[in-house]
Motif scaffolding. Structure first.
Motif: not given
Ligand code: FAD
Ligand code: ZN
Lengths: 415, 92
Positions: A63, A71-72, A76, A78, A207, A367-369
């Motif tokens: 990380e 985004n995690t 919001t 949902i 990375v 994607g949170f859901k």
């Molecule tokens: C304002 C907002 C509201 C939202 N509301 C909702 C909702 O209500 N319901 C819902 O279902 N979804 C919602 N989403 C979408 C949801 O947040 C995301 O789809 C989901 O959290 C993605 O999870 P993830 O683990 O893939 O991403 P992330 O949590 O973004 O994790 C990706 C991680 O990869 C790391 N990373 C990136 N590049 C590198 C690298 N080169 N080397 C090492 N680490 C790296 C980043 O630092 C990050 O921590 C919302 C998003 C936002 C921004």
């Protein structure tokens, strides 16, 4: 140490000073069986299910910042599964079911709260679209029923159902099993359990390169040195294109800033989630009492976690008309996250042309859901080197075959 | 929020514009392109973290298209050029 009433009592006389840390902060080893790029919820869930379902524990989750800080920790929260097409319905429903038992499964309270989600209709087309999606959902065994403006008003008295506003509420559809969960707790609970299995979660480790030899991955370059692994799963959300390009791949996603905000805390005024695609407003209330409000994306590519103020203004205009009582509340915080948007508003959970390199991205605004479900199928894909039935259709190859999964109605505005 | 320097109208708020996305994507010959080439043309994007050449349309102004080179991290605008011109070398 198990989180239980017994241990809570045992720790009490010691002033709760002896609780062990929830996860280690290990130094990276030279090599692992699997490297996961990105310790968001999806990356952590992948590592957790790799250990739990497939017995693979020599895993590192790398990380660049802190775990759950992408985004995690910015969404919001949902959680719902009312998607149109069979492929999506099955995937999101699988995830919703995992959410229902996630707290027990992780021994960590993720505060999943099935308080219902209502989607509003403001015109004839909205009504038809919701009816169609409702039928599709029920065919897939997913609850999604139409509700009248009166019923909505009964559930959420703060809503304005007057016919004389610019976009009157003509009706809506409700998924009662949907709701929300505590986003940080999902990341922390998954991290703690993955760590217990022996997974190394390595923070502050970006990375910077992916080593590919003869079409196969062999490891990664990071800000904390080179690490070897024959299987690498990338879950970098908004940075998907950046990471994929390190392996010489192009992706069909573009990164945009998506914003949300919270008001000052107030007493409980709304105990469900209400979203409107047409006026792009959605609202729920956190346990702290803040109203959680989601805005839209900026209309251009961006890797800045700061969005345009006009997008917030636009969302607040609609909000004040639909929920007049909020007009005198202060906005406490607004923030942005970088979301990776795919052309059909559906994720990509796939093998790639580079052997041993797997990608999980394109979750965009919603994607949170899917956090546990996404990790579950991605772990299967990495462990077996082939997709699970549930994510087969979400391949990178669909952009070549044309078998897109168009979820703009269910995903583009509503998150 | 950005000020976009429209070549005809001068600096205006970005809310007056729509962004047309990545510029200089060349359409392959549909008669000979493979499925992979066609998919690449339709869907695959550079999406760089940094310098990006893109098309903008002044929807609530002169209603003309033009090109901008912009840094996607800090939104600095590095070049503005005509819709018929190719990308400036210096800006990458
Ligand atoms: C304002 C907002 C509201 C939202 N509301 C909702 C909702 O209500 N319901 C819902 O279902 N979804 C919602 N989403 C979408 C949801 O947040 C995301 O789809 C989901 O959290 C993605 O999870 P993830 O683990 O893939 O991403 P992330 O949590 O973004 O994790 C990706 C991680 O990869 C790391 N990373 C990136 N590049 C590198 C690298 N080169 N080397 C090492 N680490 C790296 C980043 O630092 C990050 O921590 C919302 C998003 C936002 C921004
Ligand atoms: Zn102009």
């Amino acid at each position: 140490m198990k989180y239980s009433l017994w241990n809570l009592l045992r720790q009490a006389p010691r002033g709760h000073r002896d609780w062990p840390q929830a996860w280690r902060n290990p130094e990276p080893k030279e090599s692992y069986d699997v490297i996961i790029i990105g310790a968001g919820g999806h990356g952590l869930a992948t590592a957790y299910y790799l250990a739990k379902e497939h017995g693979i524990t020599r895993t590192a989750v790398l990380e660049k910042g802190w775990l759950g800080g992408g985004n995690t920790g910015r969404n919001t929260t949902i959680v719902r599964s009312n998607y149109l097409w069979d492929e999506s319905a099955h995937l999101y429903e699988h995830s919703l079911r995992l959410f229902e038992t996630l707290s027990q499964d992780l021994n960590f309270n993720v505060m999943f709260s099935p308080r219902g989600v209502i989607n509003l209709a403001h015109n004839e087309h909205d009504l038809k679209e919701l009816r169609r999606r409702g039928h599709a959902c029920r065919l897939n065994g997913i609850d999604y029923e139409m509700v009248t403006p009166r019923e909505i008003k009964e559930i959420a008295p703060i809503i304005n159902i007057s016919r004389s506003i610019r976009y009157p509420v003509l009706g809506g559809a409700m998924q009662r099993r949907a709701g929300n969960a505590r986003h940080d707790a999902v990341a922390w609970g998954l991290a703690r359990r993955a760590d217990e299995f022996g997974v190394d979660i390595i923070q502050n480790c970006e990375v910077t390169g992916i080593d590919v030899r003869d079409g196969r991955v062999t490891g990664v370059q990071t800000t904390r040195g080179a690490i070897r692994a024959n299987r690498i799963g990338a879950v970098p959300a908004g940075h998907a294109s950046v990471v994929a390009s390190m392996a010489g791949l192009r992706l069909p996603v573009e990164s945009h800033t998506l914003q949300a905000m919270v008001t000052e805390p107030v007493k409980p005024v709304i105990d469900t989630v209400i979203m409107s695609n047409t006026v792009h407003v959605y609202i729920s209330q956190s346990d702290k009492g803040e109203l959680v409000l989601g805005a839209g994306i900026d209309g251009y590519n961006s890797y800045s976690q700061k969005g345009g103020i006009n997008v917030i203004e636009h969302q607040l205009e609609g909000l004040c008309e639909l929920y007049p009582i909020v007009s005198r509340l202060k906005i406490m915080r607004a923030w942005g996250g970088i979301v990776d948007i795919a052309p059909d508003a559906s994720p990509i959970i796939s093998k790639t042309p580079v052997e041993g390199f797997y990608i999980n991205c394109g979750w965009g605004t919603g994607g949170f859901k899917a956090t546990p479900g996404s990790g579950w199928v991605f772990a299967h894909t990495i462990a077996q080197d082939r997709p699970h039935r549930l994510n087969e259709a979400f391949s990178l190859g669909r952009f070549e075959s044309g078998l897109l999964i168009d979820e703009h109605g269910a995903a583009a505005v509503a998150h | 929020m950005m000020l976009i320097p429209c070549p005809w109208c001068g600096d205006r708020l970005d809310a007056e514009f729509t962004c047309g996305g990545e510029a200089h994507i060349v359409r392959p010959d549909p008669a000979t392109a493979s499925d992979a080439e066609w998919a690449d043309y339709l869907f695959m994007r550079k999406n760089p973290k940094g310098v990006h050449h893109e098309r903008w349309f002044h929807a609530h102004g002169c209603r003309r298209w033009f090109h901008i080179t912009r840094d996607t991290v800090n939104h600095r605008i590095l070049a503005v050029y005509a819709i018929t011109d190719s990308a400036p070398e210096a800006a990458g």
